[in-house]
Design an enzyme around this catalytic site. Structure first.
Site, PDB file in Angstrom:
ATOM      1  N   GLY A   1       0.828  -1.198   0.000  1.00  0.00           N
ATOM      2  CA  GLY A   1       0.000   0.000   0.000  1.00  0.00           C
ATOM      3  C   GLY A   1       0.859   1.244   0.000  1.00  0.00           C
ATOM      4  O   GLY A   1       2.006   1.221   0.451  1.00  0.00           O
TER       5      GLY A   1
ATOM      6  N   GLN B   1       2.648   9.983   1.341  1.00  0.00           N
ATOM      7  CA  GLN B   1       3.948   9.326   1.506  1.00  0.00           C
ATOM      8  C   GLN B   1       4.911   9.690   0.384  1.00  0.00           C
ATOM      9  O   GLN B   1       6.102   9.415   0.488  1.00  0.00           O
ATOM     10  CB  GLN B   1       3.787   7.801   1.568  1.00  0.00           C
ATOM     11  CG  GLN B   1       3.151   7.317   2.849  1.00  0.00           C
ATOM     12  CD  GLN B   1       3.023   5.809   2.853  1.00  0.00           C
ATOM     13  OE1 GLN B   1       2.053   5.263   2.345  1.00  0.00           O
ATOM     14  NE2 GLN B   1       4.023   5.140   3.410  1.00  0.00           N
TER      15      GLN B   1
ATOM     16  N   CYS C   1       5.634  -0.456   7.141  1.00  0.00           N
ATOM     17  CA  CYS C   1       5.228   0.764   6.452  1.00  0.00           C
ATOM     18  C   CYS C   1       6.408   1.261   5.637  1.00  0.00           C
ATOM     19  O   CYS C   1       7.538   1.283   6.135  1.00  0.00           O
ATOM     20  CB  CYS C   1       4.811   1.827   7.470  1.00  0.00           C
ATOM     21  SG  CYS C   1       4.324   3.397   6.716  1.00  0.00           S
ATOM     22  N   LEU C   2       6.156   1.640   4.396  1.00  0.00           N
ATOM     23  CA  LEU C   2       7.232   2.118   3.531  1.00  0.00           C
ATOM     24  C   LEU C   2       7.873   3.398   4.063  1.00  0.00           C
ATOM     25  O   LEU C   2       9.013   3.703   3.722  1.00  0.00           O
ATOM     26  CB  LEU C   2       6.705   2.335   2.106  1.00  0.00           C
ATOM     27  CG  LEU C   2       6.232   1.063   1.400  1.00  0.00           C
ATOM     28  CD1 LEU C   2       5.645   1.395   0.035  1.00  0.00           C
ATOM     29  CD2 LEU C   2       7.360   0.046   1.277  1.00  0.00           C
TER      30      LEU C   2
ATOM     31  N   HIS D   1      -4.680   1.092   7.506  1.00  0.00           N
ATOM     32  CA  HIS D   1      -3.351   1.693   7.582  1.00  0.00           C
ATOM     33  C   HIS D   1      -3.260   2.899   6.638  1.00  0.00           C
ATOM     34  O   HIS D   1      -2.804   3.973   7.035  1.00  0.00           O
ATOM     35  CB  HIS D   1      -2.305   0.622   7.212  1.00  0.00           C
ATOM     36  CG  HIS D   1      -0.891   1.094   7.263  1.00  0.00           C
ATOM     37  ND1 HIS D   1      -0.025   0.713   8.256  1.00  0.00           N
ATOM     38  CD2 HIS D   1      -0.184   1.902   6.430  1.00  0.00           C
ATOM     39  CE1 HIS D   1       1.160   1.277   8.029  1.00  0.00           C
ATOM     40  NE2 HIS D   1       1.089   1.996   6.924  1.00  0.00           N
ATOM     41  N   GLU D   2      -3.722   2.720   5.398  1.00  0.00           N
ATOM     42  CA  GLU D   2      -3.632   3.800   4.412  1.00  0.00           C
ATOM     43  C   GLU D   2      -4.625   4.923   4.714  1.00  0.00           C
ATOM     44  O   GLU D   2      -4.290   6.100   4.536  1.00  0.00           O
ATOM     45  CB  GLU D   2      -3.818   3.270   2.992  1.00  0.00           C
ATOM     46  CG  GLU D   2      -2.828   2.199   2.564  1.00  0.00           C
ATOM     47  CD  GLU D   2      -1.359   2.556   2.753  1.00  0.00           C
ATOM     48  OE1 GLU D   2      -1.003   3.763   2.689  1.00  0.00           O
ATOM     49  OE2 GLU D   2      -0.554   1.639   2.951  1.00  0.00           O
TER      50      GLU D   2
ATOM     51  N   HIS E   1      -3.022   7.142   7.120  1.00  0.00           N
ATOM     52  CA  HIS E   1      -2.062   8.059   6.480  1.00  0.00           C
ATOM     53  C   HIS E   1      -2.753   9.320   5.975  1.00  0.00           C
ATOM     54  O   HIS E   1      -2.215  10.418   6.108  1.00  0.00           O
ATOM     55  CB  HIS E   1      -1.363   7.387   5.291  1.00  0.00           C
ATOM     56  CG  HIS E   1      -0.112   6.660   5.648  1.00  0.00           C
ATOM     57  ND1 HIS E   1       0.996   7.289   6.182  1.00  0.00           N
ATOM     58  CD2 HIS E   1       0.219   5.358   5.515  1.00  0.00           C
ATOM     59  CE1 HIS E   1       1.956   6.398   6.379  1.00  0.00           C
ATOM     60  NE2 HIS E   1       1.507   5.206   5.988  1.00  0.00           N
TER      61      HIS E   1
END
Length: 170
Positions: free
Chosen positions: A45, A50, A92-93, A134-135, A138
């Site tokens: 994701g 991000q 997480c990226l 999660h997204e 963000h």
């Protein structure tokens, strides 16, 4: 085009995404860039903020390596329902090298627009439900670290600040 992924503690990760109003060729290009960036990372994701774009937009693909791609685009998403509870080991990226167990709802119902602007609703469970939550976090400026206990939060913060300093001095 692969974009640069912003890493914690960068303040841009705390920005709240603006509602997407126009489904332009530029938006389509951004979605394509986000997918390419997510796959290259590799991740499941990626939210627009991000990569420095403060928009209500994220992409996910939770297909296993041996399955065909299942790219999903969520624009202006809202989680309508949450039920159950699951503890999921998340990464997480924007937090390279960090994996922590996070409490999430086991299932969610989400309403969003696709890349053409059509509204859809989706009931999700498993990894897809976790990724959607999660997204969505963000897009509100809420990060994985915010779901951790005090000690894990402190240790993760220190680790990421140290990493950031080391990256800057190289």
């Amino acid at each position: 085009m692969i974009r640069t992924i912003i890493h914690y503690p960068d303040k841009r990760l705390r920005s709240t995404g603006k509602k997407v109003e126009a489904f332009t060729p530029e938006l389509q290009a951004l979605i394509n860039d986000m997918a390419e960036t997510m796959y290259a990372a590799p991740g499941v994701g990626l939210a627009a903020n991000q990569i420095g774009e403060a928009l209500q937009l994220f992409v996910v693909d939770v297909a296993d390596e041996n399955e065909p791609s299942d790219l999903r685009v969520f624009i202006n998403p809202q989680i309508l329902e949450r039920s159950g509870k699951v503890i999921w080991k998340e990464g997480c990226l924007s937090f390279p090298g960090v994996q922590e167990e996070i409490d999430r709802a086991a299932t969610v119902k989400v309403r969003a627009q696709d890349r053409e602007g059509k509204w859809f609703e989706l009931n999700a469970d498993g990894l897809l439900a976790v990724a959607v939550q999660h997204e969505c976090d963000h897009l509100e400026g809420v990060l994985m670290i915010d779901h951790m206990g005090a000690l894990k939060k402190r240790l993760t913060h220190r680790k990421m600040v140290k990493r950031s300093v080391e990256q800057t001095s190289e």
